[in-house]
Motif scaffolding. Structure first.
Motif, PDB file in Angstrom:
ATOM      1  N   THR A   1       7.754  13.214  -0.247  1.00  0.00           N
ATOM      2  CA  THR A   1       7.821  13.935  -1.522  1.00  0.00           C
ATOM      3  C   THR A   1       8.394  15.329  -1.330  1.00  0.00           C
ATOM      4  OG1 THR A   1       5.582  14.816  -1.234  1.00  0.00           O
ATOM      5  CG2 THR A   1       5.800  12.704  -2.365  1.00  0.00           C
ATOM      6  N   PRO A   2       8.906  15.925  -2.385  1.00  0.00           N
ATOM      7  CA  PRO A   2       9.346  17.322  -2.298  1.00  0.00           C
ATOM      8  C   PRO A   2       8.173  18.205  -1.894  1.00  0.00           C
ATOM      9  CG  PRO A   2      10.180  16.305  -4.294  1.00  0.00           C
ATOM     10  CD  PRO A   2       9.203  15.340  -3.687  1.00  0.00           C
ATOM     11  N   PRO A   3       8.421  19.273  -1.172  1.00  0.00           N
ATOM     12  CA  PRO A   3       7.328  20.111  -0.678  1.00  0.00           C
ATOM     13  C   PRO A   3       6.565  20.799  -1.800  1.00  0.00           C
ATOM     14  CG  PRO A   3       9.440  21.179  -0.312  1.00  0.00           C
ATOM     15  CD  PRO A   3       9.750  19.793  -0.794  1.00  0.00           C
ATOM     16  N   ALA A   4       5.267  20.901  -1.590  1.00  0.00           N
ATOM     17  CA  ALA A   4       4.434  21.657  -2.528  1.00  0.00           C
ATOM     18  C   ALA A   4       4.538  23.131  -2.189  1.00  0.00           C
ATOM     19  CB  ALA A   4       2.996  21.182  -2.457  1.00  0.00           C
ATOM     20  N   GLY A   5       4.030  23.946  -3.090  1.00  0.00           N
ATOM     21  CA  GLY A   5       4.084  25.387  -2.844  1.00  0.00           C
ATOM     22  C   GLY A   5       3.806  26.140  -4.116  1.00  0.00           C
TER      23      GLY A   5
ATOM     24  N   LEU B   1       0.858  -1.185   0.000  1.00  0.00           N
ATOM     25  CA  LEU B   1       0.000   0.000   0.000  1.00  0.00           C
ATOM     26  C   LEU B   1       0.890   1.229   0.000  1.00  0.00           C
ATOM     27  CD1 LEU B   1      -3.069   0.720   0.220  1.00  0.00           C
ATOM     28  CD2 LEU B   1      -2.655   1.141   2.640  1.00  0.00           C
ATOM     29  N   ARG B   2       0.856   1.964  -1.075  1.00  0.00           N
ATOM     30  CA  ARG B   2       1.731   3.125  -1.253  1.00  0.00           C
ATOM     31  C   ARG B   2       1.043   4.374  -0.699  1.00  0.00           C
ATOM     32  NH1 ARG B   2       5.655   2.585  -5.167  1.00  0.00           N
ATOM     33  NH2 ARG B   2       5.390   4.759  -5.845  1.00  0.00           N
ATOM     34  N   ILE B   3       1.663   4.972   0.324  1.00  0.00           N
ATOM     35  CA  ILE B   3       1.119   6.172   0.969  1.00  0.00           C
ATOM     36  C   ILE B   3       2.061   7.327   0.655  1.00  0.00           C
ATOM     37  CG2 ILE B   3       0.493   7.263   3.145  1.00  0.00           C
ATOM     38  CD1 ILE B   3      -0.200   4.535   4.226  1.00  0.00           C
ATOM     39  N   LEU B   4       1.527   8.346   0.042  1.00  0.00           N
ATOM     40  CA  LEU B   4       2.302   9.523  -0.341  1.00  0.00           C
ATOM     41  C   LEU B   4       2.181  10.560   0.771  1.00  0.00           C
ATOM     42  CD1 LEU B   4       3.849   9.896  -3.032  1.00  0.00           C
ATOM     43  CD2 LEU B   4       2.081  11.505  -3.686  1.00  0.00           C
ATOM     44  N   VAL B   5       3.300  11.002   1.294  1.00  0.00           N
ATOM     45  CA  VAL B   5       3.321  12.019   2.337  1.00  0.00           C
ATOM     46  C   VAL B   5       3.639  13.350   1.666  1.00  0.00           C
ATOM     47  CG1 VAL B   5       4.317  12.735   4.542  1.00  0.00           C
ATOM     48  CG2 VAL B   5       4.104  10.299   3.998  1.00  0.00           C
ATOM     49  N   ILE B   6       2.695  14.303   1.757  1.00  0.00           N
ATOM     50  CA  ILE B   6       2.865  15.584   1.078  1.00  0.00           C
ATOM     51  C   ILE B   6       2.719  16.709   2.091  1.00  0.00           C
ATOM     52  CG2 ILE B   6       1.951  14.639  -1.065  1.00  0.00           C
ATOM     53  CD1 ILE B   6      -0.623  16.208  -0.504  1.00  0.00           C
ATOM     54  N   GLY B   7       3.063  17.876   1.668  1.00  0.00           N
ATOM     55  CA  GLY B   7       2.910  19.047   2.516  1.00  0.00           C
ATOM     56  C   GLY B   7       3.770  20.169   1.992  1.00  0.00           C
ATOM     57  N   GLU B   8       3.476  21.365   2.471  1.00  0.00           N
ATOM     58  CA  GLU B   8       4.267  22.514   2.061  1.00  0.00           C
ATOM     59  C   GLU B   8       5.538  22.596   2.893  1.00  0.00           C
ATOM     60  OE1 GLU B   8       1.829  25.984   2.182  1.00  0.00           O
ATOM     61  OE2 GLU B   8       0.674  25.410   0.412  1.00  0.00           O
ATOM     62  N   THR B   9       6.417  23.486   2.529  1.00  0.00           N
ATOM     63  CA  THR B   9       7.701  23.624   3.208  1.00  0.00           C
ATOM     64  C   THR B   9       7.507  23.998   4.684  1.00  0.00           C
ATOM     65  OG1 THR B   9       8.697  24.345   1.134  1.00  0.00           O
ATOM     66  CG2 THR B   9       9.929  24.804   3.150  1.00  0.00           C
ATOM     67  N   GLY B  10       8.289  23.295   5.550  1.00  0.00           N
ATOM     68  CA  GLY B  10       8.276  23.625   6.976  1.00  0.00           C
ATOM     69  C   GLY B  10       7.098  23.076   7.755  1.00  0.00           C
ATOM     70  N   GLN B  11       6.342  22.143   7.200  1.00  0.00           N
ATOM     71  CA  GLN B  11       5.175  21.600   7.899  1.00  0.00           C
ATOM     72  C   GLN B  11       5.496  20.307   8.668  1.00  0.00           C
ATOM     73  OE1 GLN B  11       2.255  23.416   7.934  1.00  0.00           O
ATOM     74  NE2 GLN B  11       3.617  24.867   6.883  1.00  0.00           N
ATOM     75  N   GLY B  12       6.744  19.853   8.698  1.00  0.00           N
ATOM     76  CA  GLY B  12       7.124  18.648   9.429  1.00  0.00           C
ATOM     77  C   GLY B  12       6.833  17.362   8.684  1.00  0.00           C
TER      78      GLY B  12
ATOM     79  N   ALA C   1       3.764  26.652  -8.386  1.00  0.00           N
ATOM     80  CA  ALA C   1       3.092  25.860  -9.416  1.00  0.00           C
ATOM     81  C   ALA C   1       3.918  24.647  -9.833  1.00  0.00           C
ATOM     82  CB  ALA C   1       2.797  26.741 -10.630  1.00  0.00           C
ATOM     83  N   ALA C   2       5.245  24.827  -9.994  1.00  0.00           N
ATOM     84  CA  ALA C   2       6.095  23.717 -10.427  1.00  0.00           C
ATOM     85  C   ALA C   2       6.144  22.616  -9.389  1.00  0.00           C
ATOM     86  CB  ALA C   2       7.495  24.235 -10.740  1.00  0.00           C
ATOM     87  N   ARG C   3       6.313  22.996  -8.116  1.00  0.00           N
ATOM     88  CA  ARG C   3       6.383  21.983  -7.057  1.00  0.00           C
ATOM     89  C   ARG C   3       5.042  21.277  -6.892  1.00  0.00           C
ATOM     90  NH1 ARG C   3       9.798  24.902  -2.120  1.00  0.00           N
ATOM     91  NH2 ARG C   3      11.815  24.971  -3.200  1.00  0.00           N
ATOM     92  N   THR C   4       3.969  22.020  -6.990  1.00  0.00           N
ATOM     93  CA  THR C   4       2.646  21.396  -6.876  1.00  0.00           C
ATOM     94  C   THR C   4       2.414  20.407  -8.010  1.00  0.00           C
ATOM     95  OG1 THR C   4       1.778  23.380  -5.797  1.00  0.00           O
ATOM     96  CG2 THR C   4       0.182  21.851  -6.736  1.00  0.00           C
ATOM     97  N   ALA C   5       2.805  20.759  -9.219  1.00  0.00           N
ATOM     98  CA  ALA C   5       2.650  19.853 -10.359  1.00  0.00           C
ATOM     99  C   ALA C   5       3.458  18.577 -10.144  1.00  0.00           C
ATOM    100  CB  ALA C   5       3.080  20.546 -11.642  1.00  0.00           C
ATOM    101  N   THR C   6       4.693  18.714  -9.564  1.00  0.00           N
ATOM    102  CA  THR C   6       5.517  17.533  -9.286  1.00  0.00           C
ATOM    103  C   THR C   6       4.841  16.642  -8.257  1.00  0.00           C
ATOM    104  OG1 THR C   6       7.512  18.814  -9.753  1.00  0.00           O
ATOM    105  CG2 THR C   6       7.781  16.768  -8.499  1.00  0.00           C
TER     106      THR C   6
END
Length: 612
Positions: free
Chosen positions: A153-157, A40-51, A159-164
Motif C-alpha cells: 500500500t502507499p505509505p502512511a504518514g 487470504l488478503r494481507i495488507l502490508v502497511i508502513g510509513e515512508t522509508g520503513q522497508g 492525514a490523507a495518506r493514513t485515511a487511504t
C-alpha cells in the motif's frame, strides 16, 4: 451450514441495508464476497522509508515492488499466485451519469512488464488526471499458491495518506506493518496501529533492517513493551530483507534463518493461513462492531427525536385555530348584541324623527286652517298635505337606509375586515307603501240662503222686539223706524256671527280630519318603517352569520386537518420508535454475538528459526 461469522456478516449487511448508507453497504457486500473467497488478503502497511515494499519483495523472492528513495509507492500493488509471471495495471472504472459502470476485465487490465509495473504505475498515478487504480502482479510462488495475497500500500504518514491506508484495510483479512529497527515506534506509528486494530484486529509487526542495526533486539523488546502498554495484540517479528534476498540468491539456509523470514513465513502459514476461519471471525467481528458503532448513534438520535412529542409548529397552529374559533364565537355574540342595540337605537331615532316631522305638519295645518276655509281650499290643502307626508316618508326612509348603511359598514369592519364584497347587494329595500294619499274630506256644513234668511229673521225679530219694547216707553209704537233699524242690524249681525261660527266649526273639523289622517299615516308608515329596518337587520344578520359560519367551517376544517397531521405524525413517531427499538435490539444482539467472536484467539505456532 454457514459459518457463524458468515451469518453475523449477513445479519450486519441486512441491518446496514435497513439503516446504513449505500457506501457502507457496498463495502460490506464487497467484504463478504472477499471473505467467502479462499484467498487470504494481507495488507502490508508502513510509513515512508520503513522497508515496506522491500519486505514484499523478500517474501515472494522477486523485485516486483519498486523500491528506492525516489520511488515512493502511490498506488496499491496486489501480488498473488499465477502459474506464470504476469503483470497488469488496473484502471479505475468509468463514471458516467452519477453511477459506476463496471467494465469487463479485458477493458480494465492493461498488461505490463513484471519487473517495472509498479514503478511505471507509481509514476503515472502521480500525474494529474491519472486513472490507475492499482498494479496487479502474478507469480508462481509456493507461499502464494497457498492462497496468500500480498497488497503493498502507499505509505502512511499525513492525514490523507493514513485515511487511504485505512480505507484499504477494510478489505484486508490481516495486516502486516513494517517498521525499521533504527528506532522505536513513533507516536504516529502507534496511532496508526491503534486505528488499524479497530478495523482489522489481526496484526503482525515486521521489524525491518535488523542487518544494519546491531541493537535491534533492544528495539524489538521496547516495541513489544509499547504494544502491550497500548493494549495492542500484535506479534513483533524481526526481519532483514537484504539478508533474505542474499540467502535466496546464494541458496544459504543459515543466512535465510538469520534473516528472520523463515520465522515470519512460518507464522504467516500456521497462524494466519491455517487459521483463516479465526481470522475471518475476528475480521467480521471488528467490521460488524464498526458498523454497529456507525448505525446506533443516528438511530438513538432519531429515537430521541420521536420522544420529543408533537411538532411545536403544528401544535401552535392547531392551538391558534382553536383560539381563533373561540374568538370567532365571542365576536359573533358581540356583533349580534351590537347589531341589536344599533337597530333599537335606529328605530327609536326613526320614530322620533317621524313624530317630529308629522308634528310640524300638524302645526302648519293649524296655522293654515286658522285662516283658510275648508269648503273652498280643501283640495289645495289635500295636495299640500299629501306632498308633505310623501316628503316625510321619503326623507325618513332615506335616512333609514343611510343610517343602516353606516351601521352595516361599522359592523363589517369588525366581522370581516378587508372583505369589501360582504355587503354587496345587501342594502336594498323597497320603500314603504304610500300612506300619504287618500285624505278623507270632512263633512262641511253649508250656510244656505234659507239658513241665512232664517238666522237673519231670528236676529231681526229679537232686535225688533227688544228695541220696540224699549221705544214704547217713549210712547212710540212697537214697530217704528228705530225698532226696524235695530231688527235689520240684529239680523245682519246674527247672519255674520253664524257664518263665523260655522267657519270655525269647519276649520276645527278640517284640523281634526287632518290630524286623524296624519296619525293614521304615522301609525301605518311607522309600522312599515320598523318592518323595513327589521328586514334589513335580518338580512345583515343572516349575511354576517353565513360569513361567520363559513369562517368557522374553514377554521374547523383547518384545525381538523392539522389535528389529523399531528395524530398521524404521533402514530408514525410511535411506529418509528418501535421500529428503532427493534433495530437497536437487533444491533445489540449483533454486538453481543460479535463480542463472542472478537474473543477468538489465534493459536500461536511454535517458534522456529528465531534469531538468537
Amino acid at each position: 451450514m454457514a459459518s457463524p461469522w458468515l451469518q453475523l456478516m449477513d445479519d450486519t449487511i441486512r441491518a446496514c441495508a435497513a439503516h446504513g448508507t449505500p457506501d457502507l453497504l457496498r463495502r460490506l457486500r464487497e467484504r463478504r464476497a472477499q471473505l467467502i473467497d479462499p484467498k487470504l488478503r494481507i495488507l502490508v502497511i508502513g510509513e515512508t522509508g520503513q522497508g515496506k515494499s522491500q519486505l514484499v519483495n523478500a517474501l515472494v523472492n522477486a523485485p516486483v515492488c519498486a523500491t528506492g528513495d525516489d520511488l515512493t509507492t502511490t498506488v496499491p500493488a496486489v501480488v498473488e499466485y499465477a502459474e506464470a509471471p504476469s503483470a497488469a495495471v488496473v484502471l479505475n472504472p468509468v463514471v458516467r451519469h452519477d453511477r459506476m459502470l463496471e467494465s469487463g476485465p479485458s477493458s480494465q487490465l492493461v498488461p505490463a512488464a513484471v519487473d517495472s509495473v509498479t514503478a511505471d504505475a507509481n509514476r503515472e498515478a502521480a500525474q494529474p488526471g491519472a486513472e490507475i487504480a492499482r498494479a496487479h502482479i502474478g507469480l508462481p510462488r509456493a507461499l502464494l499458491a497457498t492462497g496468500l495475497v500480498l497488497i503493498d500500500t502507499p505509505p502512511a504518514g499525513d492525514a490523507a495518506r493514513t485515511a487511504t491506508a485505512l480505507s484499504e484495510i477494510l478489505q484486508a483479512d490481516a495486516v502486516l506493518m513494517a517498521t525499521d529497527a533504527t528506532s522505536e515506534f513513533s507516536p504516529s506509528e502507534l496511532e496508526l496501529l491503534t486505528q488499524v486494530a479497530r478495523v482489522c484486529p489481526t496484526v503482525m509487526v515486521a521489524l525491518t533492517k535488523i542487518d544494519i542495526v546491531p541493537g535491534w533486539r533492544v528495539v524489538a523488546e521496547r516495541n513489544r513493551a509499547r504494544l502491550a502498554k497500548a493494549g495492542l495484540n500484535a506479534t513483533v517479528v524481526p526481519v532483514s530483507a537484504a539478508l533474505r534476498l542474499a540467502a535466496a540468491k546464494a541458496g544459504d539456509r543459515d543466512l535465510n534463518a538469520e534473516s528472520g523470514f523463515e520465522e515470519l513465513m512460518h507464522r504467516l502459514k500456521h497462524e494466519w493461513l491455517d487459521q483463516a476461519d479465526v481470522l475471518h471471525t475476528r475480521s467480521v467481528a471488528a467490521l460488524a462492531g464498526m458498523t454497529v458503532d456507525q448505525l446506533v448513534p443516528p438511530l438513538q438520535d432519531e429515537f430521541s427525536a420521536t420522544q420529543r412529542g408533537d411538532s411545536p409548529e403544528a401544535v401552535a397552529r392547531w392551538q391558534a385555530a382553536g383560539r381563533k374559533l373561540e374568538q370567532l364565537q365571542q365576536d359573533s355574540a358581540r356583533w349580534q348584541t351590537l347589531l341589536g342595540d344599533e337597530i333599537s337605537d335606529l328605530i327609536a331615532d326613526l320614530e322620533y324623527d317621524l313624530r317630529d316631522r308629522t308634528r310640524q305638519i300638524l302645526r302648519d295645518v293649524d296655522e293654515y286652517f286658522d285662516a283658510a276655509d275648508p269648503s273652498r281650499d280643501w283640495e289645495t290643502f289635500e295636495d299640500w298635505l299629501t306632498d308633505n307626508l310623501a316628503t316625510v316618508a321619503e326623507t325618513n326612509f332615506n335616512w333609514l337606509l343611510e343610517r343602516f348603511d353606516w351601521i352595516a359598514h361599522k359592523l363589517a369592519r369588525q366581522v370581516a375586515p378587508g372583505d369589501e364584497d360582504l355587503l354587496h347587494e345587501l342594502l336594498v329595500a323597497d320603500a314603504p307603501d304610500d300612506h300619504a294619499s287618500g285624505v278623507r274630506k270632512p263633512r262641511v256644513e253649508r250656510f244656505s240662503v234659507g239658513q241665512k234668511l232664517f238666522v237673519g229673521m231670528r236676529g231681526s225679530y229679537t232686535g225688533l222686539l227688544m228695541f220696540g219694547l224699549a221705544t214704547t216707553v217713549a210712547g212710540m209704537p212697537l214697530i217704528n223706524p228705530i225698532s226696524l233699524g235695530a231688527g235689520a242690524a240684529f239680523g245682519a249681525k246674527s247672519v255674520f256671527e253664524e257664518r263665523g261660527n260655522r267657519l270655525k266649526r269647519r276649520q276645527a273639523t278640517a284640523k281634526t280630519a287632518a290630524q286623524r289622517h296624519v296619525d293614521d299615516f304615522f301609525l301605518a308608515y311607522g309600522k312599515e318603517s320598523k318592518d323595513a329596518a327589521r328586514l334589513l337587520q335580518r338580512a345583515l344578520r343572516d349575511r354576517f352569520t353565513a360569513y361567520a359560519q363559513q369562517q368557522r367551517q374553514e377554521i374547523s376544517a383547518s384545525a381538523k386537518a392539522i389535528k389529523q397531521v399531528i395524530d398521524t405524525e404521533a402514530a408514525q413517531r410511535k411506529q418509528r420508535a418501535q421500529e428503532i427499538r427493534t433495530a437497536v435490539n437487533e444491533l445489540a444482539a449483533i454486538r453481543q454475538r460479535l463480542k463472542t467472536m472478537a474473543a477468538a484467539r489465534i493459536t500461536p505456532s511454535s517458534p522456529r528459526g528465531l534469531i538468537a
